[in-house]
Design an enzyme around this catalytic site. Structure first.
Site, short mmCIF file in Angstrom:
data_model
loop_
_atom_site.label_atom_id
_atom_site.label_comp_id
_atom_site.label_asym_id
_atom_site.label_seq_id
_atom_site.Cartn_x
_atom_site.Cartn_y
_atom_site.Cartn_z
N LYS A 19 1.05 -1.44 0.14
CA LYS A 19 0.05 0.37 0.00
C LYS A 19 1.14 1.33 -0.06
O LYS A 19 1.77 1.37 -0.05
CB LYS A 19 -0.69 0.33 1.40
CG LYS A 19 -0.55 0.61 2.68
CD LYS A 19 -0.64 2.12 3.38
CE LYS A 19 0.00 1.35 4.02
NZ LYS A 19 1.63 2.42 5.04
N ALA A 39 9.89 -0.12 4.35
CA ALA A 39 10.35 0.89 2.68
C ALA A 39 9.15 1.86 3.19
O ALA A 39 8.67 2.55 2.62
CB ALA A 39 10.36 -0.23 1.45
N LEU A 57 5.61 0.52 2.38
CA LEU A 57 4.75 0.33 1.85
C LEU A 57 3.97 -1.08 2.51
O LEU A 57 3.36 -1.79 1.56
CB LEU A 57 5.83 -0.43 1.26
CG LEU A 57 5.96 0.40 0.02
CD1 LEU A 57 7.37 -0.04 -0.49
CD2 LEU A 57 5.51 1.22 -1.03
N ASP A 85 -1.30 -2.00 11.02
CA ASP A 85 -1.67 -1.65 9.54
C ASP A 85 -2.86 -3.02 8.62
O ASP A 85 -2.79 -3.25 8.01
CB ASP A 85 -0.28 -1.65 8.31
CG ASP A 85 0.36 -0.51 8.11
OD1 ASP A 85 -1.01 0.78 8.33
OD2 ASP A 85 1.04 -0.19 8.30
P1 ATP Z 1 6.07 -1.07 9.44
O1 ATP Z 1 5.51 1.30 8.97
O2 ATP Z 1 5.06 -1.77 9.81
O3 ATP Z 1 7.43 -1.42 9.95
P2 ATP Z 1 7.08 -1.14 6.79
O4 ATP Z 1 6.05 -0.60 5.63
O5 ATP Z 1 7.56 0.05 7.05
O6 ATP Z 1 6.06 -1.44 7.85
P3 ATP Z 1 7.57 -3.54 6.80
O7 ATP Z 1 8.25 -4.35 5.45
O8 ATP Z 1 6.33 -4.51 6.76
O9 ATP Z 1 7.89 -2.43 6.85
O10 ATP Z 1 8.72 -4.27 7.46
C1 ATP Z 1 8.71 -3.69 8.74
C2 ATP Z 1 9.99 -4.85 10.25
O11 ATP Z 1 8.96 -5.90 9.95
C3 ATP Z 1 10.86 -4.69 9.02
O12 ATP Z 1 12.29 -4.75 9.69
C4 ATP Z 1 11.10 -6.72 9.36
O13 ATP Z 1 11.99 -7.49 10.31
C5 ATP Z 1 9.59 -6.80 10.25
N1 ATP Z 1 9.22 -8.76 9.38
C6 ATP Z 1 8.22 -8.98 9.51
N2 ATP Z 1 7.42 -10.09 9.31
C7 ATP Z 1 7.82 -9.54 7.69
C8 ATP Z 1 7.69 -9.77 6.79
N3 ATP Z 1 6.95 -10.87 6.26
N4 ATP Z 1 7.99 -8.83 5.73
C9 ATP Z 1 8.29 -7.49 5.81
N5 ATP Z 1 9.09 -7.27 7.27
C10 ATP Z 1 8.80 -8.45 8.24
#
Ligand code: ATP
Length: 297
Positions: A9, A97, A99, A136
């Site tokens: 997203k 990231a 996303l 989320d």
């Molecule tokens: P958030 O705001 O929740 O941190 P984001 O979009 O910035 O989300 P994600 O790719 O969801 O980032 O990853 C956030 C953290 O969650 C990472 O540091 C990772 O180690 C952990 N994590 C646990 N499970 C997963 C997964 N299936 N995919 C990606 N990251 C994961």
């Protein structure tokens, strides 16, 4: 063996509001599902084999720290399931990231196992489990275009975004969301994103208006710490994006384009130091659409 997409997203708008007594911040976000997805395949196994998770495409823990694993374990425990499961996760969404890739994976596993284990949990029950996994995750189940308030779990579906294209630009760094919130608490931004203006433009089907009202409370603190984020935004606008903005707590920046050809040209120009993805809005959440139909257009 069954296959489920886990859609990324972007936040067309993200306003961080006050900190709550429980430590979370209230937010007001306008979320949009996009056609970049991790691929999850699930195969049922005998109970003695437990839950196994195999990951390709990213270095991530495969046990309880992984949201996909935790989603399976939560469902298994709450519903008293007496069956094991093997989950294969092919990561395509960049990690940490902005996303919400981890949330998307958790939602897809919840949706998939509810079906494969024949649990028949209703949407509200799945949503409650989703919230236990992360703020989320409920939106990742719902998908489409939605206003997300509270911690992100109070969802109001919105008029779908008009057909358009996004270029996602990922500067190959990871940003900790916890760090970004701490920075905001330390130096609150002077300007707030105009969420009412964004909602009005969406309701009117005004793509240029949407582009003009993109906004993110994290933009200034992230740009200050990571100049490449400001550079990505400038480059997208220089390549003809109608608007450009940070998503989540970054570092991914997206540009909004009305035509696919313009989006592809911009992505080609920016590729090199940064990863780029040309994607379009997706109208549904976890597991609902046939993935390949959207990805291969
Ligand atoms: P958030 O705001 O929740 O941190 P984001 O979009 O910035 O989300 P994600 O790719 O969801 O980032 O990853 C956030 C953290 O969650 C990472 O540091 C990772 O180690 C952990 N994590 C646990 N499970 C997963 C997964 N299936 N995919 C990606 N990251 C994961």
């Amino acid at each position: 063996m069954d296959f489920f997409p886990a859609w990324a997203k972007v936040n067309l708008g993200l306003e961080v509001r006050e900190k709550r007594p429980d430590g979370y911040h209230n937010v007001r976000m306008v979320n949009q599902t996009v056609s970049l997805a991790d691929r999850i395949t699930i195969a049922l196994r005998p109970k003695r084999e437990g839950i196994t998770l195999r990951i390709t495409g990213a270095e991530l823990p495969a046990g309880e720290q992984n949201l996909a694993y935790r989603a399976a374990e939560l469902l298994q425990k709450r519903c008293g399931v007496r069956s094991g499961v093997q989950i294969e996760l092919r990561k395509h969404i960049p990690v940490a990231a902005g996303l919400a890739g981890g949330s998307a994976d958790a939602a897809a596993v919840l949706y998939g196992l509810n079906r494969l284990w024949g649990l028949n949990l209703k949407a509200a029950e799945l949503m409650a489990l989703a919230l236990e996994l992360g703020s989320d995750v409920p939106f990742a189940l719902l998908g489409g275009t939605a206003l997300a308030e509270g911690r992100g779990e109070v969802l109001t579906p919105l008029t779908p975004l008009l057909p358009c294209w996004f270029v996602l630009v990922h500067p190959r760094i990871e940003v900790s969301t916890a760090w970004a919130y701490a920075e905001l608490d330390r130096c609150p931004p002077s300007a707030r994103p105009d969420i009412p203006g964004l909602l009005a433009a969406l309701a009117a089907g005004d793509l240029k208006g949407v582009a003009a009202h993109l906004g993110n409370s994290f933009q200034a603190v992230i740009e200050e710490r990571y100049p490449c984020v400001a550079e990505a935004k400038r480059a997208l606008l220089a390549e003809g994006a109608l608007g450009a903005c940070l998503t989540g707590s970054g570092p991914t920046v997206f540009g909004l384009f009305s035509e696919k050809i313009g989006a592809e040209k911009a992505a080609a120009a920016l590729k090199g130091e940064m990863d780029t993805f040309v994607v379009r809005p997706v109208a549904e959440g976890a597991g609902v659409l046939p993935l390949e139909a959207v990805m291969e257009e």
